[in-house]
Design a protein around this motif. Sequence first.
Motif, PDB file in Angstrom:
ATOM      1  N   HIS A  30       0.828  -1.210   0.000  1.00 32.63           N
ATOM      2  CA  HIS A  30       0.000   0.000   0.000  1.00 32.63           C
ATOM      3  C   HIS A  30       0.863   1.261   0.000  1.00 32.63           C
ATOM      4  O   HIS A  30       0.480   2.273  -0.599  1.00 32.63           O
ATOM      5  N   TRP A  33       1.877   1.543  -3.561  1.00 36.07           N
ATOM      6  CA  TRP A  33       0.711   2.018  -4.323  1.00 36.07           C
ATOM      7  C   TRP A  33       0.518   3.521  -4.102  1.00 36.07           C
ATOM      8  O   TRP A  33       0.227   4.268  -5.042  1.00 36.07           O
ATOM      9  N   HIS A  92      -4.618   7.199   1.442  1.00 38.17           N
ATOM     10  CA  HIS A  92      -3.949   5.922   1.169  1.00 38.17           C
ATOM     11  C   HIS A  92      -2.720   5.764   2.062  1.00 38.17           C
ATOM     12  O   HIS A  92      -2.449   4.672   2.574  1.00 38.17           O
ATOM     13  N   ALA A  96      -2.134   2.823   4.811  1.00 42.01           N
ATOM     14  CA  ALA A  96      -0.949   1.955   4.815  1.00 42.01           C
ATOM     15  C   ALA A  96      -0.303   1.940   6.203  1.00 42.01           C
ATOM     16  O   ALA A  96       0.129   0.886   6.678  1.00 42.01           O
ATOM     17  N   THR A 115      -8.894   1.358  -4.298  1.00 42.83           N
ATOM     18  CA  THR A 115      -7.786   0.726  -5.003  1.00 42.83           C
ATOM     19  C   THR A 115      -8.303  -0.266  -6.041  1.00 42.83           C
ATOM     20  O   THR A 115      -7.713  -0.414  -7.112  1.00 42.83           O
ATOM     21  N   THR A 129      -6.404  -7.295   0.055  1.00 47.11           N
ATOM     22  CA  THR A 129      -6.622  -6.579   1.310  1.00 47.11           C
ATOM     23  C   THR A 129      -7.946  -6.996   1.938  1.00 47.11           C
ATOM     24  O   THR A 129      -8.014  -7.256   3.147  1.00 47.11           O
TER      25      THR A 129
END
Length: 145
Positions: A30, A33, A92, A96, A115, A129
Amino acid sequence: MNAPYPYVQADPAAIRSKDEGDLNTLSILHYVWTALLGCSTLGIVAYFLLIAGVVADSGRGHGTGHEAAAAGIVLLIGVFIALFTVPVVVLHFVAAAGLKKHTRYILIMVMAGFTCLSFPLGTALGVWTFMVLGRPSVKALFGRA
């Protein structure tokens, strides 16, 4: 008659270790990402700023005078995109961090849903996830048992 698969008591320490490892891996993915999302956001905003500059500069000398208005509209589009995507990048990042600290369960689920909209890599990350956070042992780590 014996059952084909006898009940075997699972080792709680092994389950916790697997859950911790999966959450750590998810946290790293994450973060990656988030970095990709942040870089693409910067690229898109820079693209709109560049186009606005080109449109504004194209009217020099023999322009009709509408170039400044067109450049302003393109610039506003870039600002609107930045105003929408920068908070998503920050959320995000917070999600994470929550995976690593076992907090913010709902935020992580919401960000995993966002996502999933980015096919194919985001979809794979979001689905994994959901699968990990759906385990009863992981819910217990988050205090949601």
